[in-house]
Design a protein around this motif. Structure first.
Motif, short mmCIF file in Angstrom:
data_model
loop_
_atom_site.label_atom_id
_atom_site.label_comp_id
_atom_site.label_asym_id
_atom_site.label_seq_id
_atom_site.Cartn_x
_atom_site.Cartn_y
_atom_site.Cartn_z
N LEU A 112 -45.15 28.42 -13.01
CA LEU A 112 -44.61 28.34 -14.37
C LEU A 112 -43.67 29.51 -14.65
O LEU A 112 -42.62 29.34 -15.29
CB LEU A 112 -45.74 28.32 -15.38
CG LEU A 112 -46.60 27.05 -15.41
CD1 LEU A 112 -47.79 27.24 -16.34
CD2 LEU A 112 -45.79 25.84 -15.83
N ALA A 113 -44.03 30.69 -14.19
CA ALA A 113 -43.17 31.85 -14.41
C ALA A 113 -41.83 31.68 -13.69
O ALA A 113 -40.78 32.05 -14.23
CB ALA A 113 -43.87 33.12 -13.92
N ARG A 114 -41.86 31.12 -12.50
CA ARG A 114 -40.61 30.89 -11.77
C ARG A 114 -39.74 29.86 -12.48
O ARG A 114 -38.52 30.00 -12.54
CB ARG A 114 -40.93 30.43 -10.35
CG ARG A 114 -41.51 31.52 -9.46
CD ARG A 114 -42.05 30.94 -8.16
NE ARG A 114 -42.57 31.99 -7.28
CZ ARG A 114 -43.30 31.73 -6.19
NH1 ARG A 114 -43.58 30.48 -5.85
NH2 ARG A 114 -43.73 32.72 -5.44
N ILE A 115 -40.38 28.81 -13.01
CA ILE A 115 -39.62 27.80 -13.75
C ILE A 115 -38.96 28.44 -14.97
O ILE A 115 -37.78 28.21 -15.25
CB ILE A 115 -40.53 26.64 -14.18
CG1 ILE A 115 -41.03 25.86 -12.94
CG2 ILE A 115 -39.79 25.68 -15.13
CD1 ILE A 115 -42.10 24.83 -13.27
N LEU A 116 -39.71 29.25 -15.69
CA LEU A 116 -39.17 29.92 -16.87
C LEU A 116 -38.01 30.84 -16.51
O LEU A 116 -37.02 30.92 -17.24
CB LEU A 116 -40.25 30.72 -17.57
CG LEU A 116 -41.12 30.00 -18.60
CD1 LEU A 116 -42.12 30.97 -19.20
CD2 LEU A 116 -40.27 29.37 -19.69
N ALA A 117 -38.14 31.53 -15.38
CA ALA A 117 -37.06 32.42 -14.96
C ALA A 117 -35.77 31.65 -14.72
O ALA A 117 -34.67 32.15 -14.99
CB ALA A 117 -37.46 33.19 -13.71
N GLY A 118 -35.90 30.41 -14.24
CA GLY A 118 -34.72 29.58 -14.06
C GLY A 118 -34.16 29.09 -15.38
O GLY A 118 -32.94 28.93 -15.52
N LEU A 119 -35.04 28.86 -16.36
CA LEU A 119 -34.60 28.36 -17.66
C LEU A 119 -34.00 29.46 -18.54
O LEU A 119 -33.18 29.19 -19.40
CB LEU A 119 -35.77 27.72 -18.40
CG LEU A 119 -36.30 26.39 -17.85
CD1 LEU A 119 -37.57 25.99 -18.60
CD2 LEU A 119 -35.25 25.30 -17.97
N ALA A 120 -34.45 30.69 -18.32
CA ALA A 120 -34.00 31.81 -19.17
C ALA A 120 -33.55 32.97 -18.29
O ALA A 120 -34.19 34.02 -18.26
CB ALA A 120 -35.13 32.23 -20.11
N PRO A 121 -32.43 32.81 -17.58
CA PRO A 121 -32.02 33.82 -16.60
C PRO A 121 -31.60 35.15 -17.19
O PRO A 121 -31.50 36.14 -16.46
CB PRO A 121 -30.85 33.14 -15.88
CG PRO A 121 -30.32 32.15 -16.87
CD PRO A 121 -31.51 31.67 -17.63
N THR A 122 -31.34 35.21 -18.50
CA THR A 122 -30.90 36.48 -19.10
C THR A 122 -32.01 37.14 -19.92
O THR A 122 -31.74 38.13 -20.60
CB THR A 122 -29.68 36.24 -20.01
OG1 THR A 122 -30.03 35.34 -21.07
CG2 THR A 122 -28.51 35.66 -19.22
N GLU A 123 -33.23 36.61 -19.86
CA GLU A 123 -34.35 37.19 -20.60
C GLU A 123 -35.09 38.18 -19.70
O GLU A 123 -35.76 37.79 -18.75
CB GLU A 123 -35.31 36.10 -21.07
CG GLU A 123 -34.75 35.20 -22.16
CD GLU A 123 -34.64 35.93 -23.49
OE1 GLU A 123 -35.32 36.96 -23.67
OE2 GLU A 123 -33.86 35.47 -24.34
N PRO A 124 -34.99 39.49 -19.97
CA PRO A 124 -35.59 40.46 -19.07
C PRO A 124 -37.10 40.34 -18.94
O PRO A 124 -37.65 40.53 -17.85
CB PRO A 124 -35.20 41.82 -19.69
CG PRO A 124 -34.82 41.52 -21.09
CD PRO A 124 -34.27 40.13 -21.09
N GLU A 125 -37.80 39.99 -20.03
CA GLU A 125 -39.25 39.91 -19.93
C GLU A 125 -39.72 38.69 -19.14
O GLU A 125 -40.81 38.71 -18.57
CB GLU A 125 -39.88 39.90 -21.33
CG GLU A 125 -40.10 41.28 -21.92
CD GLU A 125 -41.17 42.07 -21.17
OE1 GLU A 125 -42.30 42.18 -21.68
OE2 GLU A 125 -40.87 42.58 -20.08
N VAL A 126 -38.91 37.65 -19.09
CA VAL A 126 -39.24 36.52 -18.22
C VAL A 126 -39.22 36.98 -16.77
O VAL A 126 -40.14 36.70 -16.00
CB VAL A 126 -38.26 35.36 -18.45
CG1 VAL A 126 -38.49 34.26 -17.42
CG2 VAL A 126 -38.43 34.79 -19.86
#
Length: 432
Positions: A236-250
């Protein structure tokens, strides 16, 4: 994904033998995906959970006679889907929803077992929709986390209560109220629009973090870790990182989970016993996950904003990952990072972890002073790691009788069998 079949944490009953065990195993692995798949059709997560559990009961009845199907998850999903249609047909004034279900089913192909597997290829997206739905802003933060950990992570109410340091009854009430609220507000099963995501992102990150923590150090049961939960949270964290590439906390959360997951194999001994960080065989650490974690941490730092709680914890984990031997660990930097974390995200648990770092960087007496402050404040009532840390610091100071009592107290407070055995061994060793 793992999940217990009832809201009070009891396992589903059923016939004895291998088939019943297989039903339970399939349910624990596939339940979240089944709920997510059905929720996409009925657009109601509470109803989807009820239908998925109805399918489980059907499996407990049918499989002992017919045998376990080749694709048990698809069988369960198909059964839950058919029950969804029956449920909607029995309701009045739901023609529009009935047509929506029919259209969704036609689009995904008929729910036959062999066809449904192909229709489940986008299951990760469905599970992410389920996470965002459980974290809808109509729910408070505690309800969001409890509902997501229950429906997505499969934690029992007792396990969630341990994670929140609260009572099982409180968690049960939160979950029931959360389901009712989602239904009353007609919250649909869907990912939020891009402009809506930031407001819900913090809650999603929090529950993924809690899900991973339960896998990394199980609050109860016969196993110290639950790797499947860690894998779910990491995905899930990896999916989120793909969805929000400019969010540092992701990226910070992804980095933290990658680095922590790299140590999973080394945390368990040959007999299933826990192995503490400083005793681990670091050759068993997963170098690929470490590399992925360090890369994610670099992406978080590249965003140019002050590090948030997840990025700071990832930086701490990176200090351990970069140390080839325990004695190479930069405890001074770790202590400094905990100082910053305590300023930006203060909590008693952060203070306890800071005490560990201070005890390593500046001596056990310094760490013990901070732990004793937490004890005096009654900051973490019932939290077994508080006396466990205190016992470790006391032992290092040669105050063995006090250390024995602290380890014994910690052993009584934990519900994890492996951890209890470890703490009792440490109590016996301190008494020697």
């Amino acid at each position: 994904m793992t999940r217990a079949p009832r809201d009070d944490g009891r396992r589903a009953g059923g016939p004895a033998g291998g088939v019943a065990a297989r039903v339970e195993a399939v349910w624990r692995i596939e339940a979240a995906g089944i709920i997510a798949r059905v929720a996409r059709i009925v657009h109601d997560v509470a109803l989807a959970e009820d239908l998925a559990q109805d399918a489980l009961v059907a499996a407990l009845t049918a499989w002992p006679q017919s045998g376990v199907p080749d694709n048990p998850a698809a069988w369960l999903t198909s059964t839950a889907t058919n029950r969804a249609i029956d449920q909607l047909r029995r309701r009045q004034n739901l023609d529009r929803k009935h047509e929506l279900v029919r259209t969704e089913l036609e689009r995904a192909d008929p729910p036959e077992t062999h066809d449904l597997v192909a229709a489940m290829d986008d299951i990760d997206d469905d599970i992410l929709r389920l996470v965002f739905t459980c974290c809808h802003p109509v729910l408070g933060p505690e309800a969001q986390a409890a509902l997501t950990l229950r429906m997505v992570g499969g934690l029992t109410t007792a396990e969630i209560a341990r994670a929140f340091l609260t009572s099982t009854t409180t968690v049960q009430q939160r979950i029931v109220r959360a389901k009712r609220t989602l239904t009353e507000h007609d919250v649909r099963f869907e990912q939020p629009e891009p402009h809506e995501r930031p407001a819900r992102l913090a809650a999603v990150l929090r529950v993924i973090y809690l899900l991973f923590n339960e896998g990394y150090a199980a609050t109860s049961g016969a196993d110290w870790t639950r790797p499947a939960l860690c894998e779910d949270a990491l995905r899930l964290a990896r999916i989120l990182a793909g969805l929000a590439p400019t969010e540092p906390e992701v990226h910070g959360l992804a980095a933290l989970l990658e680095l922590q997951a790299s140590r999973l194999a080394a945390r368990i001994g040959p007999g299933g016993e826990p192995v503490l960080l400083l005793d681990q065989d670091r050759s068993r650490w997963d170098r690929l996950l470490i590399r992925r974690g360090l890369d994610a941490l670099a992406r978080a730092e590249e965003q140019g904003t002050p590090a948030g709680p997840y990025a700071l914890q990832a930086a701490i984990a990176a200090c351990h990952a970069r140390a080839a031997r325990p004695q190479d660990t930069d405890w001074g930097r770790i202590a400094a990072l905990y100082d910053t974390l305590a300023e930006r995200a203060p909590s008693p648990v952060v203070e306890l972890n800071r005490a560990v770092a201070l005890g390593m960087a500046r001596g056990p007496q310094v760490g013990l002073a901070l732990v004793d402050q937490l004890v005096a404040m009654d900051a973490l009532p019932g939290y077994h790691l508080l006396p466990a840390v205190r016992g470790d610091l006391l032992e290092r100071l040669g105050r063995n009788e006090e250390a024995r009592a602290a380890f014994a107290q910690a052993a009584e407070l934990t519900d994890n069998e492996r951890e209890r055995a470890l703490l009792r061994r440490r109590a016996a060793g301190a008494d020697a």
